[in-house]
Structure formats: C-alpha cells, structure tokens
Design a protein around this motif. Structure first.
Motif, mmCIF file in Angstrom:
data_model
loop_
_atom_site.group_PDB
_atom_site.id
_atom_site.type_symbol
_atom_site.label_atom_id
_atom_site.label_comp_id
_atom_site.label_asym_id
_atom_site.label_seq_id
_atom_site.Cartn_x
_atom_site.Cartn_y
_atom_site.Cartn_z
ATOM 1 N N ALA A 67 0.873 -1.589 -0.261
ATOM 2 C CA ALA A 67 -0.112 -0.219 0.248
ATOM 3 C C ALA A 67 0.715 1.029 -0.101
ATOM 4 N N LEU A 88 0.502 3.969 -2.727
ATOM 5 C CA LEU A 88 -0.348 4.760 -2.445
ATOM 6 C C LEU A 88 -0.676 6.401 -1.719
ATOM 7 N N GLU A 125 -6.562 6.953 -3.695
ATOM 8 C CA GLU A 125 -6.870 5.464 -3.842
ATOM 9 C C GLU A 125 -8.287 5.277 -3.041
ATOM 10 N N ASP A 167 -10.449 2.195 -2.401
ATOM 11 C CA ASP A 167 -10.282 1.744 -1.212
ATOM 12 C C ASP A 167 -8.671 0.949 -1.025
ATOM 13 N N VAL A 168 -8.114 1.571 -0.540
ATOM 14 C CA VAL A 168 -6.669 0.558 -0.742
ATOM 15 C C VAL A 168 -6.413 -0.157 -0.220
ATOM 16 N N ARG A 226 -7.292 -2.301 -2.709
ATOM 17 C CA ARG A 226 -6.446 -2.532 -3.802
ATOM 18 C C ARG A 226 -5.648 -3.479 -3.370
ATOM 19 N N GLU A 240 -5.745 -7.196 -4.521
ATOM 20 C CA GLU A 240 -6.645 -7.502 -5.593
ATOM 21 C C GLU A 240 -5.032 -7.982 -5.450
ATOM 22 N N LEU A 241 -3.972 -6.928 -5.470
ATOM 23 C CA LEU A 241 -2.495 -7.143 -5.560
ATOM 24 C C LEU A 241 -2.044 -8.279 -5.269
ATOM 25 N N ALA A 246 1.591 -1.335 -8.035
ATOM 26 C CA ALA A 246 -0.094 -0.749 -6.997
ATOM 27 C C ALA A 246 -0.286 0.588 -7.750
ATOM 28 N N SER A 247 0.441 1.351 -8.000
ATOM 29 C CA SER A 247 0.518 2.739 -8.727
ATOM 30 C C SER A 247 -0.494 2.780 -10.263
ATOM 31 N N ARG A 248 -0.696 1.264 -10.323
ATOM 32 C CA ARG A 248 -1.394 1.230 -11.907
ATOM 33 C C ARG A 248 0.338 1.796 -12.930
#
Length: 623
Positions: A461, A464, A469, A471-472, A475, A478-479, A512-514
């Motif tokens: 996280a 982020l 974001e 919903d950290v 996210r 998900e990762l 994380a940061s896409r």
C-alpha cells in the motif's frame, strides 16, 4: 573406485523438527557428484553436517567417514573437526564476500589456511605459495592482487580466491555449495573450469550442490536429487536426466527448459512451493505437489539401491523417449531489418538518443584529475508501448546505469531520454511525478528492497500514500491475489516468505500505482528453476492482463529470450546488438553476443559432450 567419502543414515534436525532424513551415499576418489533440489530441500544442511558446521540447536546423527581420518565426523569434538576442515575436506561457499574476511588481504587469507594446517613451514613460504595458488586460478597479476582486500575484487575474482583457499592443502573432498549462482555466464564458465581442473589435478572427490541442472550436467558424472530432506533419485547424470523416474526430477527438468512451453504458451512449473523446513508430509515427501499422487503415497516409499539409490516413487513417471530438455530449441530465428536494428510499427513510448554516462571516482592524487569511468557510450534505442524489451550484458556492461537513467534515478552526462514525449534526463525530482506513477522497478533482491519491519499489506500500500485511491485495502487484496499470494499474506512480514514469494510481493508493490512500464532488474537470477519458471509466467500474465511495457534486465540470455520479444546487448557501455529475441539468441551477429550464447550451459549440450572447458573458451554447443 575407492570410496573417499561415505555417508550412512545421516539425519539432521532440531528437538522438534527433522530436516534431513536417512541420507546415504559414497563418493570415490576423483568422482564428481551433483546434489540438486530446490531451496529448502536440505542440500546445504547435508554439507554443513558433514563439516560439523550446523547452526546452534541443530544436530546430526548417523555416520560420515572420510578416508584417512580415523574417526567418524558426526559427533566429533570441534578440535578434531578443525583439523579436518580446510585440509582433508574443504568447501567453496555461494557468497565469497560473506566467507572472506573483509579486514584481511586476500593473499594473507590464502596463506593462513596453509599455516593453520602446517602445510607450509613459515609465513614467508606460505605467502609465496599463496601467490602461486592465486596464479593457478588465473587471477591477473597475482602478486598485486595478493595485497588487495576482498571489496577491491570483482565477484568472479573473489570466487577464484575462495577456490584457491579450498584447494590450498590438497583436500581429498571438495564441497561446492552454489559457487556460481550470482555470476555472469562467462565468469561462471571460467569458475566451473577452474573447479574441475583443480579437483582433477589432486584426484579429489567433488560434491557440487546447486539448483541449476544444466551446470550439474556439465560438471558431474553422477547426480543425487533431494527433496524434503530425502534423496528421491540418484544415478549417472546421463541416465537420470535422459530418463527421470521420479516425478520431482521430471518436474525439475521440465521447469529448467526455457524453450518448452505448455499449450497456453507458458513455461512448465512444479505446482505449489517447497514446504517450510521440517514441515514435509508423512509418506512420500513430494505427494502434496505431485501430479501422480494417490492414496498409497501416504506410506513412505522403500529405499532402493537400483539406479544409484533413492526413495522410489510409488507411481514413477512414464518418461518420453526424448525429454523436452534434450530437444532442439522451439524458437526460430527471424531476419533483422535493414541496419541490424529491430524496428516496431508501434509508436515509441521511451526514446533514448546518444546516451552517455561518465562516473568520476574519488581523487587519488592532488596533482591529477579524478579518474573517470565511461559507463555508457552513445546508446540509442526505442521501446514501444506494450513491447517486452530485454537488456543483456555482463556485470559492468552498463545495464544498471541504464535502468537508473530510465527510471529518473540518475542524470546522463550527455544525450536524451524521453518518456511519452516528456524529457526525463536531468530533470529535478519535483518534475518527475509523471514518471514515478507510470514506471516502477522490481529489484533483484527482494529481501533487500522490502522493509523487514512492515507488514506486507503496508508494503504494497505504500506507493498509494497521498494518491486518491478509494479503497486501499481492496486494492492491496486485489494485487496480492493477482501475484498468486494467499489471502492472509498481508498480515505477515517479508521474512516469513520464501524467496519466490518475496519477489511476488515486490511485483505487487510495483503494480500498486497502476504503472504502464515495469522494469525488472535481474528478478529471477537467484531463484530455483521451478520458482524461476513461476515468476517468468507471472510476469508474462501480468504484462498481458495490465497491458504493461516490460523492460527486463539480466545477464542470462536464455532467460531474456523467453521473457522478451526484443533483445538489446550491452558491452562496455555500448549497444552492440539489437533485434528480435529469436534472432539475437539463435543467430547472433556480434562476437560478444556469440560468446554469451556459447557460455550458457544446457542439458542437451552437456549430455552431447560439451564440457566446462568448452564453455570457458566459448566453444559452440554443436561440437
């Protein structure tokens, strides 16, 4: 062949855990035996038990007998073991920088082992013998290097010093524990040749421990396969590798072949991961990962002496006549475009033009300017969006300097770098926010790049922080799922994971940061073959899923060929070859690239008679 080393019923464990179970084997004078298996299989513990170097709280039982030594090595007092270590039996460790004393000159360290065991009369004679030994392992200017400290030598030179120390007293048994894992392929070939020539001159037995099956095929005559602290298969290298019987051996061979793909175009892997030390299942230790597992696998297989010995599998594999590791490459060369450079129909995302980087070393004289090192010399190339771009070269070729420049972590001396039309080179940090969001790096050593005091969820996280974001927590979950980690991974710390799992954490953090560009710096160089295949498959899946542009850095041309569609070869800071992966790897045009290709050991080449000496001198695989 007279037995030099006899190991019988060796068990290693703690009060609560059994780490190595009932290991038995013999090695004859001059025989070369490989011990292979994934990390956590018990290979290094077996070697340390033989030398009496087990960690505190770990104990050995059984018997280890060494020719010429009148007592059993298991349970022997330290005074007796000290007389054996470094004389009758010696070891070359994986990381020479940890094994060498940083405060002593290397010549003194070579001389010390001879003085301790009385093989030289006095310090003067020992120093002269040390210089001769350094010369015998082909170190340049040995008299000068004898006065150098370990940090002043390259990794390959330090490993040569370790070999000189190990061979100083003419041992009857040499243990080599992953001695070439972190070395470039050309340096690895030279080190392997030195080890083989050293043991051959002394008619010493060699136990070579590694996870690299191609190296074992090149170096050894016989191989033992270890998993879960047990030897599951052993025999002559040509028989075991050509017709593996145990599913674990078959899985290792399949995972080590970077040209053998499944129906989905992915590398073959062994499902799951090695259990924690001492937590292997009862019965067949491999049954929780075995594709052939059945109810009767809960019973420990019987030990068999056939084919060299091992715990025979209840359901041995039906081996094809020609395993994938012995087949020709599945890749086919494609011609380079005019000018020798691979052009792309897609627009360039990253543009590099005439890039130069000069490093200034500390001043050594008040009367002379500080010495300089030209790390990059006029490098130019483009990387298109969605391209998988590989950078190959030995240590010192300029790879690390180049990716630091691409990531905006350093400034070029001359030339330009642009990312999606925006200048990167020489910009202050406050103007590189766009690059920090869109380009992320996965480093070679995840243990060094992950904060050991932070839980995994906080590590993933962290990029982020300060971003919008919504919903950290979601996210992060998900990762972690995307990189194949369990649901509870976020609550644990980095040291509670295996090396491959830590690398997955690093990849999750990078995503994380896409970002649109993922730079992977030697991400699989220290991993087992099965974990390497898993990480390479994961990167391929993530590149496709998130439509990433991949910049993959490695010294191993075969790994880059599998991971990338384009390969750029760096040598002494110059771009000497650039083109489609299959073309560069299978039909290289530059002599340096040909040398890199020739130095890569393969199982197929080794079984056809290609030796370590052939690798060292760059002989082609088709002798």
């Amino acid at each position: 062949m007279k037995a030099v080393l006899e190991v019988d019923g060796l068990d290693v464990g703690t009060a609560d855990l059994r780490l190595v179970s009932d290991v038995s084997f013999t090695i004859g004078a001059g025989e070369r035996v490989g011990l292979i298996g994934e990390s956590g299989s018990g290979k290094s513990l077996t070697a340390l038990a033989m030398l009496g170097l087990l960690p505190e709280g770990v104990h050995a039982r059984g018997s280890v007998r060494l020719a010429g030594v009148g007592h059993d090595l298991v349970g022997a007092p330290e005074q007796r073991m000290a007389a054996v270590r470094g004389a009758a039996m010696t070891m070359v460790f994986q990381e020479p920088m940890s094994a060498l004393n940083p405060t002593m000159r290397v010549g003194d360290q070579v001389a010390e082992v001879m003085l301790l065991h009385g093989t030289q009369a006095d310090r003067r004679a020992a120093r002269a013998a040390a210089v001769e030994l350094l010369d015998s392992v082909h170190l340049p200017d040995p008299e000068r290097l004898a006065h150098a400290y370990p940090h002043q030598l390259s990794g390959g030179q330090r490993q040569r010093v370790m070999i000189a120390i190990a061979l100083a007293n003419g041992p009857s048994v040499l243990l080599a524990d992953e001695p070439t894992t972190a070395l470039d392929v050309t340096v690895q070939a030279q080190v392997l040749d030195l080890i083989l020539s050293g043991v051959a001159q002394r008619d010493a037995a060699l136990l070579f421990i590694t996870h690299d099956l191609a190296v074992v095929a090149t170096v050894c005559e016989r191989v033992m396969v270890m998993y879960g602290g047990r030897i599951v298969e052993s025999g002559p290298v040509k028989e075991v590798f050509a017709q593996p019987r145990h599913p674990y051996t078959h899985g290792l061979l399949a995972a080590s072949d970077l040209t053998d793909l499944d129906g989905d175009g992915r590398l073959r892997t062994i499902p799951g991961s090695v259990p924690a030390a001492g937590r292997f299942p009862d019965g067949c230790v491999f049954r929780t990962r075995c594709p052939n597992a059945a109810d009767d696998c809960t019973v420990l297989p019987a030990w068999t002496e056939s084919d060299g010995g091992g715990y025979a599998c209840h359901h041995p594999v039906a081996t094809p006549e020609k395993p994938p590791s012995l087949q020709q490459s599945h890749f086919r060369a494609t011609p380079l475009q005019e000018g020798g450079f691979a052009a792309s129909s897609r627009p360039a995302l990253i543009e590099v033009r005439d890039l130069q980087r000069v490093h200034r070393r500390p001043r050594t004289s008040l009367r002379q300017p500080p010495p300089t090192v030209q790390a990059l010399r006029g490098v130019s190339f483009d990387i298109a969006e969605g391209q998988r771009f590989g950078l190959v070269g030995e240590s010192g070729s300029g790879k690390s300097t180049l990716i630091r420049l691409l990531a905006g972590l350093d400034s070029p001396t001359a030339g330009t770098i642009s990312f999606d039309g925006r200048d990167v080179g020489g910009q202050p940090e406050r103007r590189l926010g766009f690059l920090r969001e869109r380009l992320q790096v996965v480093f070679q050593d995840p243990m060094g790049s992950l904060d050991p005091r932070m839980r995994v969820r906080d590590i993933v996280a962290e990029p982020l922080a300060g971003r919008r974001e919504p919903d950290v927590r979601g996210r992060v979950a998900e990762l972690l799922t995307a990189v194949g980690l369990p649901a509870d991974a976020g609550d644990r710390y980095p040291h509670q994971f295996s090396g491959g799992q830590r690398q997955r954490i690093s990849i999750a953090r990078a995503l994380a940061s896409r970002p649109s560009v993922l730079v992977a710096d030697e991400p699989v160089s220290a991993l087992d073959v099965s974990v390497r295949a898993q990480i390479l498959n994961l990167l391929a899946e993530l590149v496709e899923r998130f439509r990433l542009t991949l910049v993959f850095v490695s010294h191993d041309l075969s790994v880059v060929r599998q991971a990338c569609d384009t390969i750029a070869v760096l040598h002494h800071g110059e771009l000497v070859e650039l083109g489609p992966s299959a073309q560069v790897a299978d039909a290289p045009g530059h002599p340096y690239t040909r040398r890199l290709v020739a130095a890569v050991p393969t199982i197929r080449g080794a079984l056809a008679g290609r030796t370590a000496a052939d690798l060292a001198r760059g002989a082609p695989e088709e002798l």
